[in-house]
Enzyme design. Structure first.
Site, mmCIF file in Angstrom:
data_model
loop_
_atom_site.group_PDB
_atom_site.id
_atom_site.type_symbol
_atom_site.label_atom_id
_atom_site.label_comp_id
_atom_site.label_asym_id
_atom_site.label_seq_id
_atom_site.Cartn_x
_atom_site.Cartn_y
_atom_site.Cartn_z
ATOM 1 N N GLY A 59 18.844 -46.784 54.381
ATOM 2 C CA GLY A 59 19.791 -47.875 54.606
ATOM 3 C C GLY A 59 19.118 -49.223 54.720
ATOM 4 N N GLY A 60 17.923 -49.354 54.122
ATOM 5 C CA GLY A 60 17.258 -50.655 54.124
ATOM 6 C C GLY A 60 16.876 -51.167 55.493
ATOM 7 C CB SER A 81 16.019 -45.478 50.693
ATOM 8 O OG SER A 81 16.047 -46.857 50.416
#
Length: 536
Positions: A106-107, A186
């Site tokens: 989720g960055g 991610s």
């Protein structure tokens, strides 16, 4: 259908006794929302404290908790008291069981460990315990001022606290504390890579799976943390780069205002992402435990590393998911700038310009950077930010570690490619391959994606969940010959890839020319000097 949750067996841990619930199909037990550490506004920006204890029975049946973040629909959601963990246990499997710990992506600004995305059904069928959890996000988790009050990496320190909780308590759930695999995608993969590099995590896990993110990529480390903090403060109406003044401002700002703050980076000369909140190299501060003390590449290359098996992989079209963030104007502006990120260092502007021109000619030839060539922009995003960094990091481990390193390339396009479906709403629906995050719904059931699974997709679900859980159990993904292919590890001499696509196969580099381009550039120009202050 169960209209009332059926209670799962009670579990006694150091904090007290807790109860959970039985899954709808009766195949596993769920223990949700257990506090694994303590944080609040007075602990903002610092490592968490130990978790609370309780009298009586704690009902671990609610996963509504999440750390503060900005929702497109509901505004700011979550609360600072958010450090909760979820444990999913097969009901009938023989214990002790291997443990898989998932770190959500989720960055570093959004996400949680809940079942909306990360429902355990697919993995749990292979007799492993799955653990998911929340960690602090945005400025609350990654403000880095280099002072005792805000040393940096609070979100990573939350993750370490979760791993310590698992190591201490998982045996009570039937898990094996000596067989723990971390995995993430991610920002979660970047976190797993950082945890792999950090000496503070020795003994907390025994294997790692790193999906579409590495700690050695250009977007993994904040090299200008004071500048980033000053951008946040400026968006709130203040103008300072003094760390003490910044702390006074940001510690007294409500978490809602901090999360709502959306400063934009000025578009610089480099091909950087617009991410603001991410980990930093910490200053050494008396009384504070630093978890990242150097650029991760330096640690992997020079210092003793954990000799544990690792899987690295990316999807074939990672960079497409970044295209909706761009505009006609932003791409036009990029056309006049360097074709590489700011984790490189050159002896002169002339040499930087020459290297940039070489990269420009490779990707764009005589074309301008624009939406007319969005497929080329996507390839540059893919190879610069994800694919080549993962390969280079895996090769560094293959060279320096005694344990096996595996590489994969996910190129399957099916009905559960969730991110591709979302990005399709922005006009990229016909793109081939798999984009960033498209493998997730083949590992997790995910309440957000309730559609029926066709036979072809089910085969990929079965394959992915088998490979990942085999690795967790046996330290290799194809140990028994019961899968259609043998996944061969990479070596110092040869990097081998499992291509996960319609026809499973082993192969060489997916984009060999791009690999050589960026490998040569990074070997010569990678920025390796550790910053000695927070103004680099």
């Amino acid at each position: 259908m169960n209209l009332v949750d059926q209670p799962a067996p009670q579990v006694k841990i150091e904090q007290g006794i807790l109860s959970g619930k039985i899954s709808g199909d009766g195949s596993f037990f769920e223990y949700l929302g257990i506090p694994y550490a303590t944080t609040n506004s007075s602990l903002r920006f610092k490592a968490p404290l130990p978790p609370p204890s309780w009298q009586g029975i704690y009902k671990a049946v609610d996963e509504i908790y999440q750390c503060p973040q900005l929702s497109t629909v509901f505004g700011v959601v979550g609360s600072e008291d958010c450090l909760k963990i979820n444990v999913y246990v097969p009901a009938k499997a023989k214990k002790p069981l291997p443990v898989m710990v998932y770190i959500h992506g989720g960055g570093f600004t959004i996400g949680n460990g809940g079942k909306l995305l990360y429902a355990p059904d697919f993995l749990i069928k292979h007799d492993v315990i799955l653990v998911t959890f929340n960690y602090r996000l945005g400025a609350l988790g990654f403000l880095c001022l280099g002072i005792k009050e805000a040393p940096g990496n609070a979100g990573i320190k939350d993750q370490i606290a979760a791993l310590k909780w698992i190591k201490k308590n998982i045996a009570a759930f039937g898990g094996d504390p000596n067989n723990i695999t971390i995995f993430g995608q991610s920002a979660g993969a970047t976190s797993a890579s950082l945890l792999l590099a950090s000496e503070t995590t020795d003994g907390l896990f025994h294997k790692a799976i790193i999906q579409s993110g590495t700690s050695t990529s250009s977007w993994a480390i904040n090299r200008q943390p004071l500048w980033v903090a000053s951008l946040i403060a400026k968006d709130l109406g203040y103008d300072t780069k003094n760390p003490e003044e910044l702390y006074q401002i940001l510690s007294k700002t409500s978490y809602q205002s901090l999360i709502k703050s959306k400063p934009r980076k000025p578009l610089g000369m480099y091909f950087d992402t617009q991410m603001l909140h991410y980990p930093c190299v910490e200053q050494k501060i008396e009384g504070e435990d630093a978890v990242i003390t150097d650029f991760p590449f330096n640690i992997f290359e020079n210092d003793p590393i954990k000799n544990i098996p690792v899987i690295y992989g990316t999807t074939s079209k990672e960079g497409i998911f970044l295209l909706p963030d761009d505009t006609k104007e932003s791409l036009a502006a990029r056309d006049a700038r360097y074709m590489f990120a700011s984790d490189l260092q050159f002896p002169s502007e002339e040499e930087a310009a020459n290297v940039s021109q070489m990269a420009r000619e490779y990707y764009f030839g005589d074309k301008k950077v624009s939406f007319d060539v969005h497929d080329i922009v996507a390839d540059l995003n893919t190879e610069l930010y994800f694919e080549v960094p993962a390969i280079l990091e895996s090769q560094t481990l293959a060279n320096n570690s005694k344990a096996k390193v595996y590489n994969y390339y996910f190129n399957y396009a099916g009905g559960r490619n969730i991110l591709k479906s979302i990005v399709g709403l922005f006009g990229f629906k016909t793109e081939k391959g798999a984009i960033h995050g498209d493998e997730l719904m083949y590992l997790f059931k995910g309440i957000i994606w309730p559609f029926p699974i066709n036979e072809k997709d089910q085969a990929v679900v079965n394959l992915m969940s088998k490979l990942w859980t085999n690795f967790a159990k046996y330290s290799e993904p194809t140990p028994n010959g019961d899968l259609p292919i043998k996944w061969e590890p990479s070596t110092k001499e040869s990097t081998r890839f499992l291509y996960i696509e319609d026809n499973l196969r082993m192969g060489s580099f997916p984009n060999l020319e791009a690999y050589h381009l960026w490998k040569n550039i990074y070997e010569k120009y990678r920025k390796k000097n550790k910053p000695n202050d927070f103004t680099e």
